[in-house]
Scaffold this motif. Structure first.
Motif, PDB file in Angstrom:
ATOM      1  N   LEU A 235      49.313  73.778  23.931  1.00 46.46           N
ATOM      2  CA  LEU A 235      49.203  74.875  22.970  1.00 46.46           C
ATOM      3  C   LEU A 235      47.754  74.964  22.544  1.00 46.46           C
ATOM      4  CD1 LEU A 235      51.887  76.243  22.526  1.00 46.46           C
ATOM      5  CD2 LEU A 235      52.343  73.796  22.583  1.00 46.46           C
TER       6      LEU A 235
ATOM      7  N   GLN B 142      43.125  79.297  23.067  1.00 45.63           N
ATOM      8  CA  GLN B 142      42.392  79.805  24.232  1.00 45.63           C
ATOM      9  C   GLN B 142      43.309  80.079  25.425  1.00 45.63           C
ATOM     10  OE1 GLN B 142      38.900  77.492  25.062  1.00 45.63           O
ATOM     11  NE2 GLN B 142      38.548  77.023  22.911  1.00 45.63           N
TER      12      GLN B 142
ATOM     13  N   GLY C 117      47.744  70.173  19.991  1.00 45.15           N
ATOM     14  CA  GLY C 117      46.404  69.737  19.616  1.00 45.15           C
ATOM     15  C   GLY C 117      46.258  69.649  18.109  1.00 45.15           C
TER      16      GLY C 117
ATOM     17  N   GLU D 158      39.456  69.541  16.203  1.00 47.40           N
ATOM     18  CA  GLU D 158      38.681  70.540  16.953  1.00 47.40           C
ATOM     19  C   GLU D 158      39.365  70.915  18.255  1.00 47.40           C
ATOM     20  OE1 GLU D 158      36.115  72.565  16.360  1.00 47.40           O
ATOM     21  OE2 GLU D 158      36.468  71.779  14.354  1.00 47.40           O
TER      22      GLU D 158
ATOM     23  N   ILE E 267      49.809  81.403  20.790  1.00 51.04           N
ATOM     24  CA  ILE E 267      50.812  82.279  20.174  1.00 51.04           C
ATOM     25  C   ILE E 267      50.165  83.473  19.480  1.00 51.04           C
ATOM     26  CG2 ILE E 267      52.528  80.454  19.910  1.00 51.04           C
ATOM     27  CD1 ILE E 267      51.909  80.758  16.789  1.00 51.04           C
ATOM     28  N   GLY E 268      48.847  83.627  19.576  1.00 53.98           N
ATOM     29  CA  GLY E 268      48.226  84.794  18.965  1.00 53.98           C
ATOM     30  C   GLY E 268      46.757  84.548  18.725  1.00 53.98           C
TER      31      GLY E 268
ATOM     32  N   TYR F 292      44.546  83.946  16.517  1.00 58.07           N
ATOM     33  CA  TYR F 292      44.157  83.370  15.232  1.00 58.07           C
ATOM     34  C   TYR F 292      44.204  81.865  15.417  1.00 58.07           C
ATOM     35  CZ  TYR F 292      49.186  83.878  15.384  1.00 58.07           C
ATOM     36  OH  TYR F 292      50.482  83.882  15.825  1.00 58.07           O
TER      37      TYR F 292
ATOM     38  N   LEU G 181      45.193  78.181  14.079  1.00 57.16           N
ATOM     39  CA  LEU G 181      45.996  77.362  13.177  1.00 57.16           C
ATOM     40  C   LEU G 181      45.427  75.942  13.158  1.00 57.16           C
ATOM     41  CD1 LEU G 181      49.390  78.657  14.536  1.00 57.16           C
ATOM     42  CD2 LEU G 181      48.422  79.207  12.313  1.00 57.16           C
TER      43      LEU G 181
ATOM     44  N   GLY H 206      47.042  73.180  13.827  1.00 55.98           N
ATOM     45  CA  GLY H 206      47.600  72.291  14.845  1.00 55.98           C
ATOM     46  C   GLY H 206      48.555  73.035  15.760  1.00 55.98           C
TER      47      GLY H 206
HETATM   48  C1  LIG Z   1      41.951  74.036  14.787  1.00 53.27           C
HETATM   49  S1  LIG Z   1      42.715  74.236  16.352  1.00 53.27           S
HETATM   50  C2  LIG Z   1      41.344  74.019  17.462  1.00 53.27           C
HETATM   51  C3  LIG Z   1      40.658  75.302  17.776  1.00 53.27           C
HETATM   52  C4  LIG Z   1      39.493  75.118  18.748  1.00 53.27           C
HETATM   53  N1  LIG Z   1      38.393  74.434  18.119  1.00 53.27           N
HETATM   54  C5  LIG Z   1      39.022  76.493  19.231  1.00 53.27           C
HETATM   55  O1  LIG Z   1      38.161  77.070  18.587  1.00 53.27           O
HETATM   56  O2  LIG Z   1      39.574  76.972  20.248  1.00 53.27           O
HETATM   57  C6  LIG Z   1      43.632  72.767  16.538  1.00 53.27           C
HETATM   58  C7  LIG Z   1      44.847  72.873  17.457  1.00 53.27           C
HETATM   59  O3  LIG Z   1      45.759  73.825  16.918  1.00 53.27           O
HETATM   60  C8  LIG Z   1      46.495  74.444  17.964  1.00 53.27           C
HETATM   61  N2  LIG Z   1      46.376  75.895  17.805  1.00 53.27           N
HETATM   62  C9  LIG Z   1      45.637  76.547  16.871  1.00 53.27           C
HETATM   63  N3  LIG Z   1      45.778  77.879  16.977  1.00 53.27           N
HETATM   64  C10 LIG Z   1      46.641  78.097  17.993  1.00 53.27           C
HETATM   65  C11 LIG Z   1      47.189  79.271  18.593  1.00 53.27           C
HETATM   66  N4  LIG Z   1      46.856  80.496  18.168  1.00 53.27           N
HETATM   67  N5  LIG Z   1      48.039  79.118  19.615  1.00 53.27           N
HETATM   68  C12 LIG Z   1      48.378  77.891  20.079  1.00 53.27           C
HETATM   69  N6  LIG Z   1      47.880  76.736  19.553  1.00 53.27           N
HETATM   70  C13 LIG Z   1      47.020  76.834  18.528  1.00 53.27           C
HETATM   71  C14 LIG Z   1      45.928  73.916  19.271  1.00 53.27           C
HETATM   72  O4  LIG Z   1      46.784  72.901  19.756  1.00 53.27           O
HETATM   73  C15 LIG Z   1      44.587  73.358  18.852  1.00 53.27           C
HETATM   74  O5  LIG Z   1      44.152  72.294  19.699  1.00 53.27           O
END
Ligand SMILES: C[S@@+](CC[C@H](N)C(=O)[O-])C[C@H]1O[C@@H](n2cnc3c(N)ncnc32)[C@H](O)[C@@H]1O
Length: 224
Positions: free
Chosen positions: A83, A86, A109, A112, A129-130, A132, A134, A136
């Motif tokens: 998940l 990207q 994840g 970061e 999933i979109g 934006y 989140l 985790g």
């Molecule tokens: C704070 S996010 C990391 C974002 C990353 N630094 C980036 O800019 O692409 C932490 C984790 O949340 C999950 N996550 C956050 N947004 C998500 C989304 N829209 N879809 C799926 N997983 C997401 C992923 O597993 C990701 O590794």
């Protein structure tokens, strides 16, 4: 179907998945959820799962070793999914495809994100999933599990068929009404009360086409 979830926060599961239709799917055994704690795949005293990023910068990155070890220890053969914001966007077509497997393995994840070698050399798909960010992957995993498990045969009751739903045939679904026939001066469309099945069917098809054109013309562009 068996769904395995690798997470740093196993206590978040089943959470909302225990309620309603998904809860029924879990209770009946049609869907089995196995929640795996990423820390159980570490071997140091501190059970460390993350480290500072090469090249500097804020935040921590999930280390590759425990994730590789966890995935290599699995019995299932279905897709391994990371998940990530990207990844390819989750949509109903992808949900249907995922629901056709006997098992799925989801990696959540945190911080970061995850060492890039996991995406490059371990997983089969990266799913978002979109657009934006989140904190985790657990909520995204739950969204995916909810959408997939309701398509597992037997999870929905016969009166809750997924046929004709939004995104089936690249259309949004037609509007629904229930009693009362008039509410605060707003009546239910006459045709729905007529009992004329062919007319109702025609009206619903026209409504689905019209609201898709108005709200989501992009769906109509992707018919094929
Ligand atoms: C704070 S996010 C990391 C974002 C990353 N630094 C980036 O800019 O692409 C932490 C984790 O949340 C999950 N996550 C956050 N947004 C998500 C989304 N829209 N879809 C799926 N997983 C997401 C992923 O597993 C990701 O590794």
């Amino acid at each position: 179907m068996i769904i395995e979830v690798l997470t740093l926060f196993p206590e978040m599961f089943p959470g909302p998945l225990a309620a309603g239709v998904t809860g029924r799917g879990l209770a009946s055994g049609l869907v089995t959820l196995r929640v795996l704690n990423l820390r159980d795949y570490t071997h140091d005293r501190h059970r460390q799962v993350d480290d500072v990023p090469y090249g500097g910068g804020a935040g921590m990155v999930l280390k590759p070793e425990p994730i590789f070890e966890a995935v290599r220890a699995r019995a299932g053969k279905g897709p391994v999914i990371l998940l990530t914001p990207q990844g390819e966007l989750l949509n109903q077509r992808l949900v249907r495809e995922l629901a056709s497997h006997d098992d799925l393995y989801l990696i959540c994840g945190r911080y970061e994100g995850v060492d890039e070698r996991v995406a490059a050399h371990l997983v089969d798909r990266e799913i978002s999933i979109g657009d934006y960010v989140l904190t985790g992957g657990e909520l995204p995993a739950m969204v995916l599990i909810d959408a997939v498990s309701r398509l597992v045969a037997g999870v929905l009751g016969s009166e809750e068929s997924p046929k004709d739903e939004s995104f089936d045939q690249h259309l949004l679904e037609y509007p629904h009404y229930t009693r009362p026939a008039e509410f605060e001066g707003h009546p239910v469309p006459e045709v729905l009360r007529s009992g004329h099945h062919a007319e109702i069917e025609r009206w619903r098809r026209a409504q689905a086409a019209e609201r898709t054109r108005r709200r989501r013309p992009d769906l109509l562009d992707h018919r094929g």
